[in-house]
Design a protein around this motif. Structure first.
Motif, PDB file in Angstrom:
ATOM      1  N   PHE A 166       0.849  -1.194   0.000  1.00  0.00           N
ATOM      2  CA  PHE A 166       0.000   0.000   0.000  1.00  0.00           C
ATOM      3  C   PHE A 166       0.879   1.236   0.000  1.00  0.00           C
ATOM      4  O   PHE A 166       1.969   1.247   0.591  1.00  0.00           O
ATOM      5  N   SER A 167       0.407   2.257  -0.658  1.00  0.00           N
ATOM      6  CA  SER A 167       1.118   3.535  -0.597  1.00  0.00           C
ATOM      7  C   SER A 167       0.923   4.151   0.775  1.00  0.00           C
ATOM      8  O   SER A 167       0.055   3.742   1.546  1.00  0.00           O
ATOM      9  N   ARG A 168       1.723   5.154   1.077  1.00  0.00           N
ATOM     10  CA  ARG A 168       1.619   5.795   2.384  1.00  0.00           C
ATOM     11  C   ARG A 168       0.237   6.420   2.583  1.00  0.00           C
ATOM     12  O   ARG A 168      -0.348   6.333   3.668  1.00  0.00           O
ATOM     13  N   ALA A 169      -0.301   7.042   1.555  1.00  0.00           N
ATOM     14  CA  ALA A 169      -1.622   7.673   1.653  1.00  0.00           C
ATOM     15  C   ALA A 169      -2.712   6.611   1.814  1.00  0.00           C
ATOM     16  O   ALA A 169      -3.660   6.781   2.606  1.00  0.00           O
ATOM     17  N   GLU A 170      -2.567   5.535   1.057  1.00  0.00           N
ATOM     18  CA  GLU A 170      -3.551   4.454   1.166  1.00  0.00           C
ATOM     19  C   GLU A 170      -3.517   3.821   2.563  1.00  0.00           C
ATOM     20  O   GLU A 170      -4.565   3.523   3.147  1.00  0.00           O
ATOM     21  N   LEU A 171      -2.343   3.616   3.077  1.00  0.00           N
ATOM     22  CA  LEU A 171      -2.211   3.002   4.393  1.00  0.00           C
ATOM     23  C   LEU A 171      -2.785   3.913   5.494  1.00  0.00           C
ATOM     24  O   LEU A 171      -3.432   3.440   6.431  1.00  0.00           O
ATOM     25  N   LYS A 172      -2.555   5.214   5.350  1.00  0.00           N
ATOM     26  CA  LYS A 172      -3.079   6.160   6.327  1.00  0.00           C
ATOM     27  C   LYS A 172      -4.608   6.169   6.316  1.00  0.00           C
ATOM     28  O   LYS A 172      -5.250   6.157   7.390  1.00  0.00           O
ATOM     29  N   GLU A 173      -5.171   6.206   5.125  1.00  0.00           N
ATOM     30  CA  GLU A 173      -6.630   6.201   5.008  1.00  0.00           C
ATOM     31  C   GLU A 173      -7.219   4.875   5.503  1.00  0.00           C
ATOM     32  O   GLU A 173      -8.271   4.845   6.146  1.00  0.00           O
ATOM     33  N   MET A 174      -6.510   3.805   5.222  1.00  0.00           N
ATOM     34  CA  MET A 174      -6.970   2.484   5.650  1.00  0.00           C
ATOM     35  C   MET A 174      -6.986   2.372   7.174  1.00  0.00           C
ATOM     36  O   MET A 174      -7.944   1.856   7.766  1.00  0.00           O
ATOM     37  N   LYS A 175      -5.933   2.873   7.801  1.00  0.00           N
ATOM     38  CA  LYS A 175      -5.873   2.799   9.257  1.00  0.00           C
ATOM     39  C   LYS A 175      -6.959   3.655   9.905  1.00  0.00           C
ATOM     40  O   LYS A 175      -7.493   3.300  10.963  1.00  0.00           O
ATOM     41  N   LYS A 176      -7.262   4.774   9.273  1.00  0.00           N
ATOM     42  CA  LYS A 176      -8.324   5.642   9.802  1.00  0.00           C
ATOM     43  C   LYS A 176      -9.665   4.917   9.793  1.00  0.00           C
ATOM     44  O   LYS A 176     -10.414   4.951  10.789  1.00  0.00           O
ATOM     45  N   LYS A 177      -9.974   4.257   8.684  1.00  0.00           N
ATOM     46  CA  LYS A 177     -11.248   3.525   8.585  1.00  0.00           C
ATOM     47  C   LYS A 177     -11.262   2.331   9.532  1.00  0.00           C
ATOM     48  O   LYS A 177     -12.299   2.017  10.144  1.00  0.00           O
ATOM     49  N   GLU A 178     -10.125   1.672   9.677  1.00  0.00           N
ATOM     50  CA  GLU A 178     -10.044   0.525  10.585  1.00  0.00           C
ATOM     51  C   GLU A 178     -10.334   0.945  12.022  1.00  0.00           C
ATOM     52  O   GLU A 178     -11.025   0.234  12.751  1.00  0.00           O
ATOM     53  N   ARG A 179      -9.819   2.082  12.433  1.00  0.00           N
ATOM     54  CA  ARG A 179     -10.050   2.539  13.798  1.00  0.00           C
ATOM     55  C   ARG A 179     -11.520   2.941  13.996  1.00  0.00           C
ATOM     56  O   ARG A 179     -12.097   2.686  15.070  1.00  0.00           O
ATOM     57  N   GLU A 180     -12.098   3.602  13.006  1.00  0.00           N
ATOM     58  CA  GLU A 180     -13.508   3.970  13.116  1.00  0.00           C
ATOM     59  C   GLU A 180     -14.390   2.726  13.272  1.00  0.00           C
ATOM     60  O   GLU A 180     -15.317   2.701  14.090  1.00  0.00           O
ATOM     61  N   GLU A 181     -14.117   1.712  12.495  1.00  0.00           N
ATOM     62  CA  GLU A 181     -14.882   0.464  12.578  1.00  0.00           C
ATOM     63  C   GLU A 181     -14.649  -0.231  13.919  1.00  0.00           C
ATOM     64  O   GLU A 181     -15.576  -0.798  14.508  1.00  0.00           O
ATOM     65  N   ALA A 182     -13.401  -0.173  14.419  1.00  0.00           N
ATOM     66  CA  ALA A 182     -13.083  -0.806  15.712  1.00  0.00           C
ATOM     67  C   ALA A 182     -13.804  -0.097  16.855  1.00  0.00           C
ATOM     68  O   ALA A 182     -14.349  -0.745  17.761  1.00  0.00           O
ATOM     69  N   LEU A 183     -13.835   1.231  16.827  1.00  0.00           N
ATOM     70  CA  LEU A 183     -14.529   1.986  17.869  1.00  0.00           C
ATOM     71  C   LEU A 183     -16.031   1.704  17.852  1.00  0.00           C
ATOM     72  O   LEU A 183     -16.668   1.630  18.910  1.00  0.00           O
ATOM     73  N   LYS A 184     -16.565   1.536  16.654  1.00  0.00           N
ATOM     74  CA  LYS A 184     -17.997   1.219  16.557  1.00  0.00           C
ATOM     75  C   LYS A 184     -18.285  -0.170  17.143  1.00  0.00           C
ATOM     76  O   LYS A 184     -19.307  -0.364  17.807  1.00  0.00           O
ATOM     77  N   LYS A 185     -17.389  -1.114  16.913  1.00  0.00           N
ATOM     78  CA  LYS A 185     -17.576  -2.456  17.478  1.00  0.00           C
ATOM     79  C   LYS A 185     -17.518  -2.428  19.005  1.00  0.00           C
ATOM     80  O   LYS A 185     -18.279  -3.124  19.676  1.00  0.00           O
ATOM     81  N   VAL A 186     -16.609  -1.605  19.539  1.00  0.00           N
ATOM     82  CA  VAL A 186     -16.536  -1.466  20.995  1.00  0.00           C
ATOM     83  C   VAL A 186     -17.815  -0.842  21.532  1.00  0.00           C
ATOM     84  O   VAL A 186     -18.382  -1.303  22.549  1.00  0.00           O
ATOM     85  N   HIS A 187     -18.289   0.199  20.870  1.00  0.00           N
ATOM     86  CA  HIS A 187     -19.532   0.862  21.284  1.00  0.00           C
ATOM     87  C   HIS A 187     -20.706  -0.096  21.244  1.00  0.00           C
ATOM     88  O   HIS A 187     -21.512  -0.169  22.198  1.00  0.00           O
ATOM     89  N   ASP A 188     -20.839  -0.830  20.156  1.00  0.00           N
ATOM     90  CA  ASP A 188     -21.964  -1.761  20.019  1.00  0.00           C
ATOM     91  C   ASP A 188     -21.871  -2.903  21.038  1.00  0.00           C
ATOM     92  O   ASP A 188     -22.903  -3.342  21.576  1.00  0.00           O
ATOM     93  N   GLY A 189     -20.645  -3.375  21.283  1.00  0.00           N
ATOM     94  CA  GLY A 189     -20.474  -4.451  22.252  1.00  0.00           C
ATOM     95  C   GLY A 189     -20.843  -4.022  23.663  1.00  0.00           C
ATOM     96  O   GLY A 189     -21.507  -4.764  24.411  1.00  0.00           O
ATOM     97  N   LEU A 190     -20.451  -2.814  24.053  1.00  0.00           N
ATOM     98  CA  LEU A 190     -20.795  -2.313  25.381  1.00  0.00           C
ATOM     99  C   LEU A 190     -22.278  -1.970  25.472  1.00  0.00           C
ATOM    100  O   LEU A 190     -22.936  -2.237  26.490  1.00  0.00           O
ATOM    101  N   LYS A 191     -22.827  -1.406  24.413  1.00  0.00           N
ATOM    102  CA  LYS A 191     -24.241  -1.027  24.401  1.00  0.00           C
ATOM    103  C   LYS A 191     -25.141  -2.250  24.576  1.00  0.00           C
ATOM    104  O   LYS A 191     -26.207  -2.168  25.184  1.00  0.00           O
ATOM    105  N   HIS A 192     -24.727  -3.376  24.039  1.00  0.00           N
ATOM    106  CA  HIS A 192     -25.523  -4.595  24.173  1.00  0.00           C
ATOM    107  C   HIS A 192     -25.750  -4.925  25.645  1.00  0.00           C
ATOM    108  O   HIS A 192     -26.885  -5.235  26.068  1.00  0.00           O
ATOM    109  N   TRP A 193     -24.705  -4.843  26.451  1.00  0.00           N
ATOM    110  CA  TRP A 193     -24.823  -5.166  27.868  1.00  0.00           C
ATOM    111  C   TRP A 193     -25.477  -4.035  28.665  1.00  0.00           C
ATOM    112  O   TRP A 193     -26.177  -4.283  29.645  1.00  0.00           O
TER     113      TRP A 193
END
Length: 289
Positions: free
Chosen positions: A212-239
């Motif tokens: 991946f290019s540097r720009a692609e990797l940066k954008e990819m990591k940004k989306k990965e973190r957003e998706e990870a934070l949403k999974k944490v939110h949804d997992g905690l919200k369930h309980w």
């Protein structure tokens, strides 16, 4: 000279017989009297005949009335009691989801407990983490409390699960929001959620990242973190929703965290079990194994 005519003697009218006249005068009266007497005789005959009186209902004696009323009252009372008993059994069966007909529920709904109505008048309680730790079930005289996302719930109705020796005893007496997401019950008995999203982030691997290019990797990591934070939110919200909507557990108050928290504590590392689930990124075009 002619002789004068003799004077014509007028006959003096005969005097009526007073006796006859009296008789004639009395005849109509006697007739009336005769008629009236006959009529009176007929009337007397009519009145002399026995008059049929309507049959009067036989009056019940006082003892009969008392006996009748007592029997009816007893029967009506028995009917009412029977209806209430059957209605209570049916309502108990519905409320307990088929557990019992006689309100002997092992885990009664919160609106059937005294503590629920006591809370309505007293309002929420506020406990520090140290105070909350006293309600972990080790003291049988105290209820069992747990907290999630700073909200305290009374789980005393399920002492077998949350009390000492129970499978979820780790959650009692603390706010273990982090453990609900990571699954590390013993290590993550804390409401500090910093860094939990890392369990959903892929591992950095230079052999893969070079595709991946540097720009692609940066954008990819940004989306990965957003998706990870949403999974944490949804997992905690369930309980959070599980306890908020539960009929067994009731909300009693909130946790008072120290001023400046969580900055006053060091950042927790990702527990071992959660870290093992992380994987490296996929190379473009690589299929899932």
């Amino acid at each position: 000279m002619a002789s004068p005519e003799p004077a014509v003697r007028r006959r003096k009218p005969e005097a009526k017989d007073s006796s006859a006249s009296e008789t004639e005068q009395q005849l109509p009266l006697k007739r009336v009297q005769t008629l009236s007497s006959s009529e009176s005789e007929s009337t007397s005959k009519k009145t002399s005949q026995p008059v049929k009186k309507p049959k009067s209902k036989k009056k019940k004696s006082k003892d009969d009335v008392d006996e009748y009323d007592t029997a009816n009252i007893a029967l009506d009372a028995l009917r009412v009691i029977s209806f209430l008993f059957l209605a209570s059994c049916g309502l108990s069966y519905l409320v307990s989801n088929g557990e019992t007909f006689f309100w002997g529920m092992s885990n009664p709904p919160k609106y059937l407990t005294k503590a629920y109505y006591k809370e309505l008048f007293q309002g929420p309680i506020y406990l520090t983490p140290a105070e909350l730790s006293l309600y972990d079930g080790t003291n049988p005289d105290l209820p069992i409390y747990l907290a999630i996302n700073w909200t305290i719930y009374d789980v005393s109705s399920n002492r077998r699960t949350y009390g000492p020796g129970g499978s979820y005893h780790y959650f009692a007496g603390c706010d273990a929001a982090r453990a609900y997401v990571t699954g590390c019950f013993a290590e993550d008995r804390s409401p500090d959620m910093r860094g939990v999203e890392e369990m959903y982030l892929p591992l950095d691997d230079p052999a893969v990242d070079k595709h991946f290019s540097r720009a692609e990797l940066k954008e990819m990591k940004k989306k990965e973190r957003e998706e990870a934070l949403k999974k944490v939110h949804d997992g905690l919200k369930h309980w959070v929703d599980f306890f908020a909507k539960s009929d067994k557990y009731r909300k009693v108050g909130y946790v008072k965290m120290p001023k400046g928290w969580p900055g006053t504590e060091p950042r927790r590392p990702l527990c071992e079990a959660a870290a093992k689930g992380r994987k490296v990124r996929k190379i473009p075009g690589q299929k899932d194994e």
